[in-house]
Design a protein around this motif. Structure first.
Motif, PDB file in Angstrom:
ATOM      1  N   ALA A 286       0.823  -1.212   0.000  1.00  0.00           N
ATOM      2  CA  ALA A 286       0.000   0.000   0.000  1.00  0.00           C
ATOM      3  C   ALA A 286       0.858   1.263   0.000  1.00  0.00           C
ATOM      4  O   ALA A 286       0.613   2.196  -0.765  1.00  0.00           O
ATOM      5  N   GLU A 287       1.890   1.289   0.847  1.00  0.00           N
ATOM      6  CA  GLU A 287       2.661   2.531   0.957  1.00  0.00           C
ATOM      7  C   GLU A 287       3.448   2.795  -0.313  1.00  0.00           C
ATOM      8  O   GLU A 287       3.582   3.938  -0.740  1.00  0.00           O
ATOM      9  N   ASP A 288       3.943   1.755  -0.947  1.00  0.00           N
ATOM     10  CA  ASP A 288       4.695   1.963  -2.191  1.00  0.00           C
ATOM     11  C   ASP A 288       3.781   2.518  -3.282  1.00  0.00           C
ATOM     12  O   ASP A 288       4.159   3.419  -4.034  1.00  0.00           O
ATOM     13  N   ILE A 289       2.573   1.982  -3.358  1.00  0.00           N
ATOM     14  CA  ILE A 289       1.646   2.463  -4.386  1.00  0.00           C
ATOM     15  C   ILE A 289       1.223   3.897  -4.073  1.00  0.00           C
ATOM     16  O   ILE A 289       1.243   4.770  -4.947  1.00  0.00           O
ATOM     17  N   ARG A 290       0.901   4.140  -2.822  1.00  0.00           N
ATOM     18  CA  ARG A 290       0.424   5.485  -2.476  1.00  0.00           C
ATOM     19  C   ARG A 290       1.551   6.513  -2.605  1.00  0.00           C
ATOM     20  O   ARG A 290       1.309   7.654  -2.986  1.00  0.00           O
ATOM     21  N   ASN A 291       2.800   6.079  -2.378  1.00  0.00           N
ATOM     22  CA  ASN A 291       3.928   7.008  -2.600  1.00  0.00           C
ATOM     23  C   ASN A 291       3.972   7.447  -4.053  1.00  0.00           C
ATOM     24  O   ASN A 291       4.182   8.617  -4.361  1.00  0.00           O
ATOM     25  N   GLU A 292       3.778   6.491  -4.960  1.00  0.00           N
ATOM     26  CA  GLU A 292       3.846   6.848  -6.390  1.00  0.00           C
ATOM     27  C   GLU A 292       2.665   7.728  -6.789  1.00  0.00           C
ATOM     28  O   GLU A 292       2.806   8.623  -7.615  1.00  0.00           O
TER      29      GLU A 292
END
Ligand code: NDP
Ligand code: BG6
Length: 513
Positions: A286-292
């Protein structure tokens, strides 16, 4: 079978998830999930939340031990809640014979507690009832705020102070609208954060739960052929289109305070845009996707008023039936300038998308209902076959269409030789029509999102920095439209919307698909 979560959230009063004994979430027999629908007497609860919970139960996706509580001010007994809920439950997934039985079992797990949204006392009473049902198991609690936004904070305060779990997780699903501009959204976030950690807040945007929106990343990142052309080098423009063939009937009061830009563009369409345009995330976490997603939103140019067209529908008679205009609704002020239609041109100032217009169009009371992403590719340089098109198809370019609804589909418009001895080309579709390809009915967006919230999966929920970035793109133009009292272009109910949208697109050499 239920999908297992990789992680969970923390709780204010309870130890962090990683500090808890390992069997507290490994051994499901020892834990229970209590789902409280706050505002259970309302439209969304009846229309979407209870049916989605039933569908999850029907599919055996909910944990073995779970209880559902409705909470609202209306006086109701458990039996009355069950009766109300039963009217909107359907066995829509497939027609298994035991549907009636499953429905009875599900309703048996539904209870009701009447209380005020700002009463810690009333939430304490709820807490007591929840504890009785949890029967000494580790208690995990999910609150779904299905109430008007002006009472979000008081409900969160009372739920967190009086009814959060003592030994498991507590999560809160918050419905839109998350404020109406950067300022009010930040104020809401700050107020919520007095009582909840960011990882307990699940801001819902139900478009992220739609099948074809979730599929966007799969399409891009698991097919070799798309990602290499996903840039300014090959893509001329991208369009995000939302249209409904009905007006704001029944929701005029809410809508007039927000308008179509806040109702659809700043959230649903912008979220899709972010998924469409983001760089490859490090992982599916989740955090990797939301970072992008945040990065791409922050690379966008603040929307300029010259790149916006607004409209409002007026009454129209079609086939002898007369349809009310927006301001004919009694809950809408007669002189309202609130847009029910908007078109906008947005730009992402990064290396991948420099100069590519991202056009959005959203409207109510138009001629059809659809939500689509249309990707128009550039011309083939030095195309050998240009002269083989008919005049209308001169220099036809490829177009990829992702139809989110209705009739979910992905199709690619390609140039093809018309069979025969001559050399004539036409445009045909490589077509993936979901109905034809997949037998099983597509789950409702709320099913996926509720399940994710139960499992602690945050990928499809909006993080506060995403929300800030989204508001900062739209807030200046929203203020300007309101301060300058810009008059919307009027369009008849059931039409294709204001002609201004075509001029806007033409300025960027684009034709709406
Ligand atoms: P409702 O207006 O139906 O309100 C839900 C419940 O809240 C009502 O049944 C009522 O329960 C209570 N309530 C209503 N007004 C007030 C008030 N002024 N003060 C205190 N309590 C009140 O809302 P919806 O169900 O339509 O929507 C719930 C949330 O979901 C909202 O935030 C909305 O923006 C959002 N949403 C709704 C959609 C929809 O299709 N309906 C779509 C997308 C988002 P009681 O009187 O029993 O306490
Ligand atoms: C909601 C908007 O978020 O989405 C409504 O507030 C709109 O105005 C609705 O009608 C559309 O959702 P769907 O899933 O029916 O396309």
């Amino acid at each position: 079978p239920s999908r297992k979560s990789k992680e969970g959230s923390s709780v204010i009063t309870a130890p962090k998830e990683h500090e808890k004994p390992i069997d507290s979430y490994v051994n499901e027999n020892k834990s229970t999930v209590s789902i409280t629908v706050v505002g259970a007497s309302g439209d969304l609860a009846k229309k979407k939340i209870f049916p989605a919970l039933f569908a999850l139960y029907y599919e055996d996706c909910l944990p073995e031990h779970f209880t559902i509580f409705g909470y609202a001010r209306s006086k109701m007994t458990d039996a009355e809640l069950r009766n109300m809920v039963s009217k909107t439950l359907t066995c829509r997934i497939d027609k298994r014979e035991n549907c009636g039985e499953k429905m009875e079992q599900f309703l048996g797990r539904c209870f009701y507690h009447s209380g005020q949204y700002d009463s810690e006392e009333n939430f304490k009473e709820l807490d007591k009832k929840l504890k009785d049902h949890e029967a000494g198991r580790i208690s995990n609690r999910l609150f779904y705020l299905s109430i008007p936004p002006n009472i979000f904070v008081s409900a969160v305060k009372c739920a967190s102070l009086s009814a959060s779990s003592a030994n498991g997780w507590t999560r809160v699903i918050v419905e839109k609208p998350f404020g109406r501009d950067s300022e009010s959204s930040a104020a809401l976030t700050n107020a919520l954060k007095q009582y909840l950690n960011e990882d307990q807040i699940f801001r819902i945007d139900h478009y992220l739960g739609k099948e074809l929106v979730e599929n966007l990343s799969v399409l891009r990142f698991s097919n070799l052929i798309f990602e290499p052309v996903w840039s300014r080098q090959y893509i001329r423009n991208v369009q995000f289109i939302f249209s409904e063939d009905f007006g704001t009937e029944g929701r005029g009061g809410y809508f007039d305070h927000y308008g179509i830009i806040r109702d659809i563009m700043q959230n649903h369409l912008l979220q899709i845009l972010a998924l469409f345009a983001m760089e490859t995330p490090v992982s599916l976490d989740a955090e990797d996707i939301r970072n992008e997603k945040v990065k791409v939103l922050r690379s966008m140019r603040t929307l300029n008023i010259d790149d916006v067209v607004i409209g409002q529908y007026k009454s129209q008679t079609i086939g002898g039936v007369s349809y009310q205009g927006y301001t004919d609704d009694k809950t809408v002020p007669k002189d309202s300038l609130t847009p029910t239609f908007a078109a906008a041109a947005l730009f992402i100032d990064n290396a991948r998308w420099d100069g590519v217009p991202f056009l959005m169009k959203a409207g109510k009371a138009l001629h059809n209902r659809r939500a689509e992403i249309r990707v128009q590719f550039r011309h083939v340089p030095g195309n050998l076959y240009n002269r083989n098109f008919g005049t209308a198809l001169d220099r036809a370019t490829n177009e990829l269409v992702i139809r989110v609804q209705p009739d979910e589909a992905i199709y690619l418009k390609i140039n093809n030789k018309v069979p025969g001895l001559g050399m004539r080309l036409d445009r045909s579709n490589l077509n993936l029509l979901y109905k034809a390809r997949y037998e099983k009915e597509i789950p409702d967006a709320y099913e996926r999102l509720l399940l994710d919230a139960v499992e602690g999966e945050r990928r499809l929920f909006i993080r506060s920095d995403e929300l800030d970035a989204a508001w900062s793109l739209f807030t200046p133009v929203l203020k300007e439209l309101e301060e300058k009292k810009i008059i919307p272009e009027y369009y008849p109910y059931g039409s294709r919307g204001p002609v201004g949208a075509h001029y806007l697109a033409a300025r960027y050499n684009v034709k709406w698909g």
